[in-house]
Design a protein around this motif. Structure first.
Motif, PDB file in Angstrom:
ATOM      1  N   PRO A  50       7.795 -43.485 -24.665  1.00  0.00           N
ATOM      2  CA  PRO A  50       7.552 -44.756 -25.023  1.00  0.00           C
ATOM      3  C   PRO A  50       5.421 -44.722 -26.606  1.00  0.00           C
ATOM      4  CG  PRO A  50       6.835 -45.091 -23.315  1.00  0.00           C
ATOM      5  CD  PRO A  50       7.140 -43.763 -23.090  1.00  0.00           C
ATOM      6  N   SER A  51       6.245 -43.163 -27.093  1.00  0.00           N
ATOM      7  CA  SER A  51       4.375 -43.463 -27.935  1.00  0.00           C
ATOM      8  C   SER A  51       4.805 -43.215 -29.058  1.00  0.00           C
ATOM      9  CB  SER A  51       4.186 -41.774 -27.132  1.00  0.00           C
ATOM     10  OG  SER A  51       2.917 -41.686 -28.068  1.00  0.00           O
ATOM     11  N   SER A  52       3.623 -42.525 -29.915  1.00  0.00           N
ATOM     12  CA  SER A  52       3.530 -42.799 -31.204  1.00  0.00           C
ATOM     13  C   SER A  52       3.814 -40.896 -31.460  1.00  0.00           C
ATOM     14  CB  SER A  52       2.419 -42.958 -31.795  1.00  0.00           C
ATOM     15  OG  SER A  52       1.819 -42.277 -31.633  1.00  0.00           O
ATOM     16  N   HIS A  53       4.066 -40.764 -32.219  1.00  0.00           N
ATOM     17  CA  HIS A  53       3.451 -39.291 -33.064  1.00  0.00           C
ATOM     18  C   HIS A  53       2.846 -38.634 -31.574  1.00  0.00           C
ATOM     19  CE1 HIS A  53       5.458 -35.516 -35.164  1.00  0.00           C
ATOM     20  NE2 HIS A  53       4.305 -35.709 -36.248  1.00  0.00           N
ATOM     21  N   VAL A  54       1.575 -38.463 -31.559  1.00  0.00           N
ATOM     22  CA  VAL A  54       1.009 -37.965 -30.999  1.00  0.00           C
ATOM     23  C   VAL A  54       1.086 -37.914 -29.606  1.00  0.00           C
ATOM     24  CG1 VAL A  54      -0.435 -36.894 -31.999  1.00  0.00           C
ATOM     25  CG2 VAL A  54      -0.701 -39.324 -31.130  1.00  0.00           C
ATOM     26  N   ALA A  55       2.494 -37.863 -28.998  1.00  0.00           N
ATOM     27  CA  ALA A  55       2.974 -38.045 -27.284  1.00  0.00           C
ATOM     28  C   ALA A  55       2.506 -37.686 -26.694  1.00  0.00           C
ATOM     29  CB  ALA A  55       4.413 -38.372 -27.016  1.00  0.00           C
ATOM     30  N   MET A  56       1.307 -35.702 -27.067  1.00  0.00           N
ATOM     31  CA  MET A  56       0.885 -35.561 -26.183  1.00  0.00           C
ATOM     32  C   MET A  56      -0.926 -35.614 -25.617  1.00  0.00           C
ATOM     33  SD  MET A  56       0.540 -34.236 -29.879  1.00  0.00           S
ATOM     34  CE  MET A  56       1.890 -33.495 -29.186  1.00  0.00           C
ATOM     35  N   LEU A  57      -0.923 -36.402 -26.608  1.00  0.00           N
ATOM     36  CA  LEU A  57      -1.989 -37.533 -26.507  1.00  0.00           C
ATOM     37  C   LEU A  57      -1.827 -38.175 -25.703  1.00  0.00           C
ATOM     38  CD1 LEU A  57      -4.282 -36.518 -30.202  1.00  0.00           C
ATOM     39  CD2 LEU A  57      -4.409 -34.809 -27.909  1.00  0.00           C
ATOM     40  N   SER A  58      -1.656 -39.279 -25.707  1.00  0.00           N
ATOM     41  CA  SER A  58      -1.307 -40.524 -25.454  1.00  0.00           C
ATOM     42  C   SER A  58      -0.556 -40.340 -23.713  1.00  0.00           C
ATOM     43  CB  SER A  58      -0.621 -40.993 -26.027  1.00  0.00           C
ATOM     44  OG  SER A  58      -0.031 -41.187 -26.197  1.00  0.00           O
ATOM     45  N   HIS A  59       0.437 -39.133 -23.511  1.00  0.00           N
ATOM     46  CA  HIS A  59       1.021 -38.989 -21.875  1.00  0.00           C
ATOM     47  C   HIS A  59       1.206 -37.578 -21.656  1.00  0.00           C
ATOM     48  CE1 HIS A  59       3.062 -42.466 -24.377  1.00  0.00           C
ATOM     49  NE2 HIS A  59       2.990 -42.724 -22.490  1.00  0.00           N
ATOM     50  N   ALA A  60      -0.188 -37.325 -21.976  1.00  0.00           N
ATOM     51  CA  ALA A  60      -0.360 -35.762 -21.595  1.00  0.00           C
ATOM     52  C   ALA A  60       0.496 -35.493 -20.704  1.00  0.00           C
ATOM     53  CB  ALA A  60      -1.658 -35.892 -21.164  1.00  0.00           C
TER      54      ALA A  60
END
Length: 72
Positions: A50-60
């Motif tokens: 459940p993330s925006s386009h930058v999942a790697m930042l918000s859900h590392a």
């Protein structure tokens, strides 16, 4: 190096190699349904976050876990 950039691709690697994808369900750049459809077409192991386009930042952690699975 130039030859590598101009080499012809005869077949997409995802057709024969294991593929892993992150589907960002709140992406406002790439429609999440398109991401899901692409993952299905590639027969990819996909995780939905459940993330925006930058999942790697918000859900590392979740993304790195998938990368580790892909590397094995």
């Amino acid at each position: 190096m130039g030859a590598r950039l101009s080499a012809k691709v005869s077949e997409a690697a995802w057709r024969e190699k294991p593929t892993f994808m992150v589907v960002a369900t709140k992406d406002q750049i790439i429609p999440p349904q398109l991401e899901k459809d692409q993952a299905k077409a590639a027969n990819a192991k996909a995780i939905e976050i459940p993330s925006s386009h930058v999942a790697m930042l918000s859900h590392a952690e979740e993304v790195s876990d998938l990368i580790i699975q892909a590397a094995k």
